[in-house]
Design an enzyme around this catalytic site. Structure first.
Site, short mmCIF file in Angstrom:
data_model
loop_
_atom_site.label_atom_id
_atom_site.label_comp_id
_atom_site.label_asym_id
_atom_site.label_seq_id
_atom_site.Cartn_x
_atom_site.Cartn_y
_atom_site.Cartn_z
N PRO A 131 1.02 -1.23 -0.16
CA PRO A 131 0.27 0.15 -0.11
C PRO A 131 1.02 1.19 -0.02
O PRO A 131 1.73 1.36 0.72
CB PRO A 131 -0.71 -0.16 1.30
CG PRO A 131 -1.03 -1.59 1.46
CD PRO A 131 0.46 -2.07 1.06
N CYS A 132 0.43 2.38 -0.68
CA CYS A 132 1.23 3.45 -0.90
C CYS A 132 1.08 4.64 -0.25
O CYS A 132 1.55 5.61 -0.45
CB CYS A 132 1.40 3.75 -2.58
SG CYS A 132 -0.45 4.35 -3.15
N GLN A 133 -0.04 4.64 0.70
CA GLN A 133 -0.56 5.71 1.28
C GLN A 133 0.46 6.28 2.17
O GLN A 133 0.70 7.72 2.37
CB GLN A 133 -1.63 5.49 2.18
CG GLN A 133 -2.83 5.16 1.63
CD GLN A 133 -3.26 3.62 1.44
OE1 GLN A 133 -1.95 2.97 1.28
NE2 GLN A 133 -4.21 3.18 1.29
#
Length: 650
Positions: free
Chosen positions: A131-133
């Site tokens: 996940p890139c958040q």
């Protein structure tokens, strides 16, 4: 152009030299140029015949399967995938059961932290992007990104754990380009060092998916690890860096033969700003309505919103990056002033037409926006096939050298200039809207718990608005005989009007009740909105990360309160460093208020709607450091910060 009746749009008919996209398509299909869907089918047919032995791959953080599709089309055999979100897993399993994708792969739903990879078959390669958040643009706008300190940002360690167990020849790790700048470069260093420690040579580069045949500009960091020689990234197949500068695949070409949406099947675009979309020229966004663009009624400040706010796609270019989620004004919107359909969004992300994505519209959009575009994945997979497994491709695929510079950032700047010119041309014929006559008003109002003001004839809070052409005055009283306590004056530093012909705004308090401070600011904001002058106070001030030219003066009268928090309000108004992250000790020394007392006042100000942030509200802010973005209360019922707390336990 040629169009296949049931398939996607082809590009051009003309034959081209070796290593152009035309030549690649011709070698794998006998057709000059293929659309992404047909490209995937042609590569899959070639790989099925060319590969004598299976090349097994495990996919981590599979999402809806975009990266997995690309590798499977290129001939890799997906033996196992793992994904946390159940809806995403259901999408992959549905397409597996339909018989078109992932064959006999073991598709798992679960947390990567609890994943133990199957060892029944040799695994040759691992793919996936955590996940890139933690490294995203949203994080950067909140004054930095959490990077590897965040739970999601540290998931690369699980990636490393799986690699240690499976010992594949190599891996491909995808993430947002913001990872490079996270923690001032420390995040990428930690990740690369962790991969090197388990025996991999590391290559990484930022690539734009549009340069590989995706009708979408999507810059992503690709990290590839190899047990042998360093991996070389493929040269672009499209755009200015491709052979013969083969044109990018446009949004129009991608969706031209998709059925038009049925009336009433798409969400409506309404609310406060929905009507503005019709005015936005294709390719632009809310910034069309800014002073910098030359709009005569600039209701927004420059860079005060995300770039996808009221963003309308340009049909002749790739769109900007599709987002996984957003508010009702989050684009891209169709150039016909509507939402894109699900089938159109699939095309813009290059998902195959026959790939079914499950869920309601919001769930589908999330899955599409979180995915690696399959066409981008196919080109990367072919490069891996060629370099890691010595598979001879039916065409020559050229590779980038370390010193080769790509043009997508330059192209972005050029496109911005082009859109400035477009806005200037449109606005050249744009008539300034007639200004509404603004007259004296009296309010009896109250402030709700979530900082919304509403009329209440029974309230003892009376506000009188006294406008003239050059000066607005707001006065707040709780009784007729009260004397003035404080006055706040707003002016432009450059002796220009604040808005229209108004040079000054005065907020006058005949009350020492702390919450009344918020009431008067909110009435001022409401007046700006009702008269279509600014969308909110932030648009008048400007986004906090950029310098503004408004002076805020706090003027005391003889009847001022002794309450110390009012002194803090004065200091905040005149503090030029508001909008910067500072250690609590810096605030304390600058304001000459003890740390303990200052903390108490911060809690008091949060209670009246000030947006004060620390490591508990925003993990990217270091411990014991604080950010006060604005000099006035900005919390509203829709604020993300409203439900957050300065305390670790809420």
């Amino acid at each position: 152009m040629k169009v296949e009746e049931s398939g996607q749009q082809y590009f051009f008919e003309t034959k081209a030299p070796v290593n152009s996209y035309r030549e690649i398509c011709s070698r794998i299909s006998g057709t000059d140029v293929l659309a992404p869907d047909e490209f995937g089918k042609a590569i899959k047919n070639w790989a099925g015949a060319a590969l004598e032995q299976p090349i097994n791959v495990v996919a981590l953080f599979s999402g809806a399967g975009g990266l997995d599709i690309g590798f499977c089309d290129a001939g890799f055999t997906l033996v196992e995938s793992v994904e946390l979100e159940e809806k995403f897993v259901q999408t992959m399993r549905h397409n597996q059961s339909a018989g078109n994708y992932f064959s006999n792969a073991n598709i798992l739903a679960g947390d990567i932290r609890h994943y133990e990879p199957a060892r029944s078959a040799q695994v040759d390669f691992v793919i996936g992007g955590p996940p890139c958040q933690s490294f995203s643009a949203a994080g950067r706008r909140a004054a930095g990104v959490a990077g590897t300190k965040d739970d999601k940002g540290s998931l690369f360690q699980e990636y490393v754990r799986v690699l240690k167990k499976l010992k594949p020849r190599g891996f491909l790790f995808e993430n947002v380009y913001g990872l490079l700048g996270a923690e001032k470069g420390e995040s990428i260093k930690k990740i690369v060092d962790a991969f090197k420690e388990i025996g991999y040579n590391i290559s990484y580069r930022i690539l734009d998916a549009a340069d590989y045949g995706v009708p979408q500009h999507r810059e992503r960091l690709i990290i590839v690890g190899s047990k042998n020689e360093a991996f070389k990234f493929p040269k672009p197949t499209h755009g200015p860096d491709s052979a013969l500068k083969f044109p990018h695949y446009s949004a129009y070409d991608a969706i031209e033969n998709v059925s038009s949406p049925e009336s009433g099947k798409l969400p409506s675009i309404n609310g406060r700003f929905g009507h503005l979309l019709d005015e936005v020229p294709p390719g632009l966004n809310y910034s069309f309505f800014t002073e910098k663009m030359g709009h005569p009624n600039p209701i927004f400040a420059w860079r005060s919103k995300f770039s996808d706010f009221l963003y309308k796609a340009d049909p002749v270019t790739p769109i900007r990056t599709l987002k996984a989620s957003g508010g009702q004004y989050t684009g891209p919107f169709h150039w016909e002033n509507r939402h894109f359909t699900v089938e159109e969004l699939k095309r813009l992300q290059t998902f195959p037409d026959d790939y079914k994505i499950l869920g309601n519209r919001a769930a589908i959009c999330k899955q599409i926006g979180n995915s690696v575009p399959p066409q981008f994945a196919r080109i990367l997979a072919l490069s891996v096939l060629n370099q890691f497994f010595n598979v001879e491709l039916p065409f020559e695929l050229h590779y980038l050298h370390e010193y080769d510079k790509l043009s997508f950032r330059k192209l972005k700047r050029e496109k911005s200039l082009r859109y400035f010119r477009k806005a200037s041309h449109v606005l050249g014929n744009h008539k300034k809207k007639p200004e509404k006559e603004i007259t004296l008003k009296k309010y009896n109002i109250e402030l709700t718990e979530n900082f919304k003001i509403k009329n209440n004839p029974e309230s003892d809070i009376e506000v009188v608005f006294k406008p003239t052409n050059e000066k607005w005055t707001f006065e707040l009283r709780r009784n007729e005989n009260a004397k003035e306590s404080y006055r706040i004056e707003l002016k432009r530093l450059k002796k220009l009007p604040l808005f229209r012909a108004v040079n000054e705004v005065h907020l006058v308090f005949y009350s020492n009740v702390l919450s009344d401070y918020t009431v008067l600011w909110k009435i001022f904001e409401q007046t700006l909105v009702e008269n279509h002058i600014k969308a909110d106070l932030v648009q008048l001030n400007g986004y906090y990360q950029y310098a503004n030219d408004i002076s805020y003066n706090f003027i005391k009268s003889g009847s001022e309160t002794k309450e110390a928090v009012w002194r803090l309000l004065e200091l905040i108004l005149i503090d030029p460093a508001i909008g910067q992250i500072r250690h609590i000790n810096q605030f304390s020394e600058s304001y000459k208020i003890s740390r303990e007392e200052l903390m108490k006042h911060f809690f008091d100000l949060r209670k009246i709607g000030f947006e004060i942030r620390n490591s508990n509200t925003n993990p990217e802010i270091p411990e014991n450091e604080y950010l006060i973005p604005y000099k006035f209360p900005t919390l509203t019922p829709l604020s993300v910060q409203l439900k957050k707390s300065l305390l670790a336990n809420g």
